[in-house]
Design an enzyme around this catalytic site. Sequence first.
Site, PDB file in Angstrom:
ATOM      1  N   VAL A 209       0.999  -1.486  -0.179  1.00  0.00           N
ATOM      2  CA  VAL A 209       0.125  -0.177  -0.137  1.00  0.00           C
ATOM      3  C   VAL A 209       0.576   1.748  -0.044  1.00  0.00           C
ATOM      4  O   VAL A 209       1.524   1.325   0.444  1.00  0.00           O
ATOM      5  CB  VAL A 209      -0.922  -0.144   0.940  1.00  0.00           C
ATOM      6  CG1 VAL A 209      -1.793   1.030   1.151  1.00  0.00           C
ATOM      7  CG2 VAL A 209      -2.237  -1.384   1.480  1.00  0.00           C
TER       8      VAL A 209
ATOM      9  N   ASP B 276      -9.391 -11.639   8.413  1.00  0.00           N
ATOM     10  CA  ASP B 276      -8.625 -10.652   9.101  1.00  0.00           C
ATOM     11  C   ASP B 276      -8.128  -9.607   9.506  1.00  0.00           C
ATOM     12  O   ASP B 276      -7.715  -8.929   9.796  1.00  0.00           O
ATOM     13  CB  ASP B 276      -7.622 -10.906   7.546  1.00  0.00           C
ATOM     14  CG  ASP B 276      -5.647 -11.093   8.256  1.00  0.00           C
ATOM     15  OD1 ASP B 276      -5.760 -11.959   9.359  1.00  0.00           O
ATOM     16  OD2 ASP B 276      -5.381 -10.546   7.383  1.00  0.00           O
TER      17      ASP B 276
END
Length: 648
Positions: free
Chosen positions: A371, A476
């Site tokens: 990211v 997650d």
Amino acid sequence: MRQRPLLWHRAALATLLCLCAFPAPARSQSAAATPAPATVEGFNCSANSTYPCQAYALYRAGFAGVPLDLSAVGDLFGVSRFMLAHANNLSTSAAPANGQPLLVPLQCGCPSGSPNAYAPTQYQISSGDTYWIVSVTKLQNLTQYQAVERVNPTLVPTMLNVGDMVTFPIFCQCPAAADNATALVTYVMQQGDTYASIAADFAVDAQSLVSLNGPEGGTKVLSEILVPLRRQVPQWLPPIVTHNDVSIPPPSPPPSATPGPSDDRNGVVTGLAIGLGVVGGLWLLQLLLLACLWRRLKAEDRQGEAVVSGDGGEAGRSAKSASGGGGGGGGERFLVSDISEWLDKYRVFKVEELERATGGFDDAHLIQGSVFKANIGGEVFAVKKMKWDACEELKILQKVNHSNLVKLEGFCINSATGDCFLVYEYVENGSLDTCLLDRARARRLDWRTRLHIALDLAHGLQYIHEHTWPRVVHKDIKSSNVLLDARMRAKIANFGLAKTGHNAVTTHIVGTQGYIAPEYLVDGLVTTKMDVFAYGVVLLELVSGREAAGDGGELLLADAEERVFRGREERLEARAAAWMDPVLAEQSCPPGSVATVMSVARACLQRDPSKRPSMVDVAYTLSRAEEYFADYSGESVSVSGSGEIAAR
Ligand SMILES: *[C@@H]1O[C@H](CO)[C@@H](O)[C@H](O)[C@H]1NC(C)=O
Ligand SMILES: *[C@@H]1O[C@H](CO)[C@@H](O)[C@H](O)[C@H]1NC(C)=O
Ligand SMILES: *[C@@H]1O[C@H](CO)[C@@H](O)[C@H](O)[C@H]1NC(C)=O
Ligand SMILES: *[C@@H]1O[C@H](CO)[C@@H](O)[C@H](O)[C@H]1NC(C)=O
Ligand SMILES: *[C@@H]1O[C@H](CO)[C@@H](O)[C@H](O)[C@H]1NC(C)=O
Ligand SMILES: *[C@@H]1O[C@H](CO)[C@@H](O)[C@H](O)[C@H]1NC(C)=O
Ligand SMILES: *[C@@H]1O[C@H](CO)[C@@H](O)[C@H](O)[C@H]1NC(C)=O
């Protein structure tokens, strides 16, 4: 020629998205817990109908301050301008006339525990709004405030804040085989309406209204009735999908024998072909009848079928394709139409634009993992780089929209390399784990803020568990996937492992040590309860300020079990206070509130998934803990070195 692969990539992606584009039926938790009040009307769930299904609501443009604009009406119901335009044979740029009736496409469901069938629509409260006011004005009595209360069990109707997201259940119904209808329209009886007049407007027989709604004398003005649509659901409406396989259906020619709605039961994707030029003549006729009646504005030529230009820029949107009479070109037009719906919602970035904004994906711009931080035209975004086939996340993000979930702003596909970029809102204060580990920052994270973060996460998870269909399991949840904005409100990020569907079993176990639920580890069972478990671990991190798994692999969970959860219940408060983050102990922090959070964590961490609470229960309990905090008079607790409570 070089455009073709690009078009295919986009189109395939668009198809994935379209498959999940509908807002999903929400599940009413309170209805499951307590019997529904008898006063709530709406349409009962029927054992003879198949849910979810395509349904419609009849909405009149230009009332209650809703602008005469398809986007404004679409926003109200969570449908795109494109879908609305096509359901009503209007050009996407057309403005509806004042009072013009519009068919609003809805995805109608009957969530387990709910007595009524409805389509959930998310509405953001503005000043002066109450459930009742919104129901009778903007939503034109297509729902009732009692039903709104039922589907929002965690909100207090008298204590709404501007900006709160509320689910409004739009009443709807799915046809039973005996109804002989392909879809049902929810229609609010107006002054002067009779069955005969409504039947004439919709080109159906009045008898069908009697069989659907009972005798005419029984219906009051402003009550909701159902009107059947006899013809095939218009082909240009996106299909109903009841399973979540990522398959890209081949562009099909317009079907000659059109499948009925009962085919949807098997999860068959119907009506993907968008053969605008050739589609069901009888349905056209029906729309034409409505059109005369409604004195519609002159409609534009053909539907604006956008073509995406090779550079992927937004500029390509308005270009029109030359649409022939179907046949050979049908495949391509199907793709193109799908994309344009999607473009309606998201910004398409150019590869060069993203490269420039991230210094060519330079490490200096790296936030975490893959990211990157990107500054595009003064706006800051977070860009995630992934392989084209890793776009499952897109499929899921496309159907969620909640302030506690990181928002997808746009995307970009590099057809040359097969890379896919997801562009998210940039969340200023980074992830919760880094904030907790940096002791100076953790000190600024006081108990009230931590409680808010816990509640924000509960709301975000509640939303994906209860208000999406098929349900989404994040899979997650961990503190590094919790982002904090400038106001330290939390947003759930990274849906890369997320799954749609519930009770699935997988052999491919993925996850993060310290957060994995035992039933998932052992049996590969994927349910929303695995997120509840991981959430329990995040609560422990918020309370203790420690990592879920230490460097030596020791688990925070085991430590909490040992030092807090075991032992006499009356002493929980004292044990929790002794265990909590020392920086919290320095502040005035109500021990009752900490103990409540620890008991929620303990419930979430039960080994037996069926004993864990749902996120609805968690959100409710935590909002009580927050009240507790508000009531707290400021008496402080001091923890001595040996961990004993000195005063309360
Ligand atoms: C819907 O259900 C309620 C409660 O079960 C019942 O009283 C009512 O008659 C039903 N309405 C219809 C139209 O079947
Ligand atoms: C469902 O269908 C069966 C058989 O067609 C019929 O007897 C029954 O009355 C129907 N039930 C409802 C609630 O419509
Ligand atoms: C909805 O119903 C209420 C009465 O229950 C009425 O006052 C109001 O005008 C109705 N709204 C619309 C848009 O018809
Ligand atoms: C269903 O509707 C169609 C079209 O109105 C009609 O031709 C047909 O006879 C109906 N079937 C039944 C079983 O009522
Ligand atoms: C849509 O509008 C166009 C232009 O007015 C017209 O030619 C076409 O028949 C309409 N289609 C339907 C389904 O009413
Ligand atoms: C999400 O909801 C907000 C508030 O209702 C709305 O402004 C926004 O356009 C929605 N976004 C998407 C992608 O649907
Ligand atoms: C969060 O962001 C705001 C504004 O950017 C900043 O003032 C604040 O110190 C940050 N808080 C933490 C704990 O980093």
